[in-house]
Design a protein around this motif. Sequence first.
Motif, PDB file in Angstrom:
ATOM      1  N   GLY A  87       0.795  -1.218   0.000  1.00 12.66           N
ATOM      2  CA  GLY A  87       0.000   0.000   0.000  1.00 12.66           C
ATOM      3  C   GLY A  87       0.828   1.268   0.000  1.00 12.66           C
ATOM      4  N   LEU A  88       2.102   1.145  -0.322  1.00 17.31           N
ATOM      5  CA  LEU A  88       2.983   2.316  -0.259  1.00 17.31           C
ATOM      6  C   LEU A  88       2.773   3.245  -1.451  1.00 17.31           C
ATOM      7  N   ASP A  89       2.162   2.746  -2.528  1.00 18.55           N
ATOM      8  CA  ASP A  89       1.905   3.597  -3.692  1.00 18.55           C
ATOM      9  C   ASP A  89       0.862   4.665  -3.396  1.00 18.55           C
ATOM     10  N   ARG A  90       0.182   4.564  -2.262  1.00 22.11           N
ATOM     11  CA  ARG A  90      -0.802   5.585  -1.871  1.00 22.11           C
ATOM     12  C   ARG A  90      -0.203   6.652  -0.964  1.00 22.11           C
ATOM     13  N   LEU A  91       1.080   6.517  -0.650  1.00 18.26           N
ATOM     14  CA  LEU A  91       1.735   7.484   0.235  1.00 18.26           C
ATOM     15  C   LEU A  91       2.295   8.648  -0.577  1.00 18.26           C
ATOM     16  N   PRO A  92       2.374   9.830   0.014  1.00 13.75           N
ATOM     17  CA  PRO A  92       2.794  11.021  -0.744  1.00 13.75           C
ATOM     18  C   PRO A  92       4.302  11.092  -0.924  1.00 13.75           C
ATOM     19  N   PRO A  93       4.748  11.860  -1.913  1.00 12.45           N
ATOM     20  CA  PRO A  93       6.188  12.132  -2.049  1.00 12.45           C
ATOM     21  C   PRO A  93       6.727  12.754  -0.761  1.00 12.45           C
ATOM     22  N   GLY A  94       7.977  12.460  -0.458  1.00 12.87           N
ATOM     23  CA  GLY A  94       8.575  12.956   0.775  1.00 12.87           C
ATOM     24  C   GLY A  94       8.426  12.013   1.945  1.00 12.87           C
ATOM     25  N   THR A  95       7.639  10.932   1.765  1.00 14.36           N
ATOM     26  CA  THR A  95       7.525   9.909   2.810  1.00 14.36           C
ATOM     27  C   THR A  95       8.910   9.376   3.142  1.00 14.36           C
ATOM     28  N   THR A  96       9.221   9.299   4.421  1.00 15.17           N
ATOM     29  CA  THR A  96      10.547   8.830   4.833  1.00 15.17           C
ATOM     30  C   THR A  96      10.553   7.309   4.946  1.00 15.17           C
ATOM     31  N   VAL A  97      11.567   6.695   4.337  1.00 17.70           N
ATOM     32  CA  VAL A  97      11.661   5.236   4.276  1.00 17.70           C
ATOM     33  C   VAL A  97      13.032   4.795   4.757  1.00 17.70           C
ATOM     34  N   LEU A  98      13.059   3.776   5.622  1.00 12.53           N
ATOM     35  CA  LEU A  98      14.298   3.116   6.005  1.00 12.53           C
ATOM     36  C   LEU A  98      14.352   1.773   5.297  1.00 12.53           C
ATOM     37  N   LEU A 152      19.627  -0.757  15.611  1.00  9.04           N
ATOM     38  CA  LEU A 152      19.590   0.397  14.719  1.00  9.04           C
ATOM     39  C   LEU A 152      19.946   1.675  15.479  1.00  9.04           C
ATOM     40  N   SER A 153      20.706   2.533  14.827  1.00  6.39           N
ATOM     41  CA  SER A 153      21.199   3.746  15.492  1.00  6.39           C
ATOM     42  C   SER A 153      20.179   4.875  15.500  1.00  6.39           C
ATOM     43  N   PHE A 154      19.018   4.672  14.896  1.00  2.00           N
ATOM     44  CA  PHE A 154      18.020   5.729  14.801  1.00  2.00           C
ATOM     45  C   PHE A 154      17.141   5.782  16.046  1.00  2.00           C
ATOM     46  N   PRO A 155      16.670   6.981  16.431  1.00  5.19           N
ATOM     47  CA  PRO A 155      15.766   7.086  17.573  1.00  5.19           C
ATOM     48  C   PRO A 155      14.428   6.411  17.297  1.00  5.19           C
ATOM     49  N   ASP A 156      13.670   6.183  18.348  1.00  4.83           N
ATOM     50  CA  ASP A 156      12.314   5.659  18.202  1.00  4.83           C
ATOM     51  C   ASP A 156      11.508   6.579  17.271  1.00  4.83           C
ATOM     52  N   ALA A 157      10.573   5.982  16.532  1.00  2.00           N
ATOM     53  CA  ALA A 157       9.617   6.738  15.719  1.00  2.00           C
ATOM     54  C   ALA A 157      10.301   7.681  14.736  1.00  2.00           C
ATOM     55  N   SER A 158      11.251   7.163  13.958  1.00  2.00           N
ATOM     56  CA  SER A 158      12.028   7.994  13.031  1.00  2.00           C
ATOM     57  C   SER A 158      11.494   7.993  11.600  1.00  2.00           C
ATOM     58  N   PHE A 159      10.769   6.941  11.171  1.00  2.00           N
ATOM     59  CA  PHE A 159      10.436   6.791   9.757  1.00  2.00           C
ATOM     60  C   PHE A 159       8.952   6.501   9.549  1.00  2.00           C
ATOM     61  N   ASP A 160       8.452   6.946   8.389  1.00  2.00           N
ATOM     62  CA  ASP A 160       7.069   6.647   8.004  1.00  2.00           C
ATOM     63  C   ASP A 160       6.935   5.204   7.543  1.00  2.00           C
ATOM     64  N   VAL A 161       7.982   4.686   6.922  1.00  2.00           N
ATOM     65  CA  VAL A 161       7.974   3.327   6.377  1.00  2.00           C
ATOM     66  C   VAL A 161       9.293   2.648   6.716  1.00  2.00           C
ATOM     67  N   VAL A 162       9.221   1.390   7.108  1.00  2.00           N
ATOM     68  CA  VAL A 162      10.414   0.539   7.210  1.00  2.00           C
ATOM     69  C   VAL A 162      10.240  -0.586   6.206  1.00  2.00           C
ATOM     70  N   TRP A 163      11.259  -0.786   5.407  1.00  2.00           N
ATOM     71  CA  TRP A 163      11.227  -1.695   4.251  1.00  2.00           C
ATOM     72  C   TRP A 163      12.427  -2.627   4.355  1.00  2.00           C
ATOM     73  N   SER A 164      12.230  -3.898   4.087  1.00  2.00           N
ATOM     74  CA  SER A 164      13.352  -4.837   4.149  1.00  2.00           C
ATOM     75  C   SER A 164      13.094  -6.009   3.217  1.00  2.00           C
ATOM     76  N   ILE A 165      14.120  -6.362   2.424  1.00  2.00           N
ATOM     77  CA  ILE A 165      14.011  -7.507   1.510  1.00  2.00           C
ATOM     78  C   ILE A 165      15.135  -8.494   1.804  1.00  2.00           C
ATOM     79  N   GLU A 166      14.777  -9.701   2.193  1.00  2.00           N
ATOM     80  CA  GLU A 166      15.687 -10.840   2.320  1.00  2.00           C
ATOM     81  C   GLU A 166      16.872 -10.570   3.252  1.00  2.00           C
ATOM     82  N   ALA A 167      16.634  -9.810   4.307  1.00  2.00           N
ATOM     83  CA  ALA A 167      17.683  -9.564   5.300  1.00  2.00           C
ATOM     84  C   ALA A 167      17.530 -10.463   6.525  1.00  2.00           C
TER      85      ALA A 167
END
Length: 351
Positions: A87-98, A152-167
């Motif tokens: 459902g990520l194709d419905r998200l706006p440009p500028g959405t932050t993704v890890l 992960l070195s990022f603070p809590d609640a840092s990204f709109d989307v977290v994405w991972s393939i075959e990790a």
Amino acid sequence: MSTLLLYFVIGSVLVLLIGIAVYFLTARKYQSSATVANSYDQWTTDGILEFYWGEHIHLGHYGSPPRRKDFLAAKSDFVHEMVKWGGLDRLPPGTTVLDVGCGIGGSSRILAQDYGFAVTGITISPQQVKRAQELTPQGLNAQFAVDDAMALSFPDASFDVVWSIEAGPHMPDKAVFARELMRVLKPGGVLVVADWNQRDDRQKPLSFWEKPVMRQLLDQWSHPAFSSIEGFSELLAATGLVEGDVITADWTQETLPSWLDSIWQGVLRPSGFLRFGLSGFIKSVREVPTFLLMRLAFGVGLCRFGMFRAVRSAESSSASAERTLTRTLSHSRTELMDRNLVKGTSSSLVG
């Protein structure tokens, strides 16, 4: 049988036996996160994997039902299919993704270029980060860094989307991995994961032939363990950070042609033999048995290709503090497990 033919047969058998011995003796067994990083550093530096697999170090999507498709095109299609499924194709440009386990940045660049997302790709391999940066055009909103998905070195609640393939197969503690993925999501954010999974063996243990096959799938490519689709879904839910249900799907059939196509790349693109020389040829041929074992495992149901989607729920500050403490304790446990693996002691790693 003539003497010449006899010598040929004996020589062929000896070469085969030597090849089998080398395959087992040069396995890249998981010992710690360093063995994973070293493996990917080597694969990236020699360039063979990129030459045959392109910018996407993951399987391709061949449709449902699967149809014949160019191997590299199937890999790009996989990214777009995963975007739609999540459902990520419905998200706006500028959405932050890890992008967790970004490889050399193929997916990150598509997410930034085609969808306008602001992408941060992380991998444990410094050489992959270097290559990802080289391949990324200036002005594209995609950056890359070395980071450990288990802490992960990022603070809590840092990204709109977290994405991972075959990790996931590289992660020694699947519960910690699940918690870290959900932790860095903003409330209402979306987690989308694609992964290699083992069938759920809690009701029916692995058979006498499944065990050695799985052992090779783990040892050859520096994997401590595969989780099951059901098991990892439960671990995501157990973080207490998921709103509603974890959505899963099985894309085994859609991705299955990738394994034989990986081998055919060597046949269809013989220029690779000239480019990488004898050592490159040997390295390439060495991977063929693992590709065949993967095709066998996914073809008969020993392994499955799992898709996971979860939404981060809102939580209280006290819950966040408790979770941070749990994360610290779990990370210590992971370090202990790594040390035990190096020493050769046993621990249960399957989530």
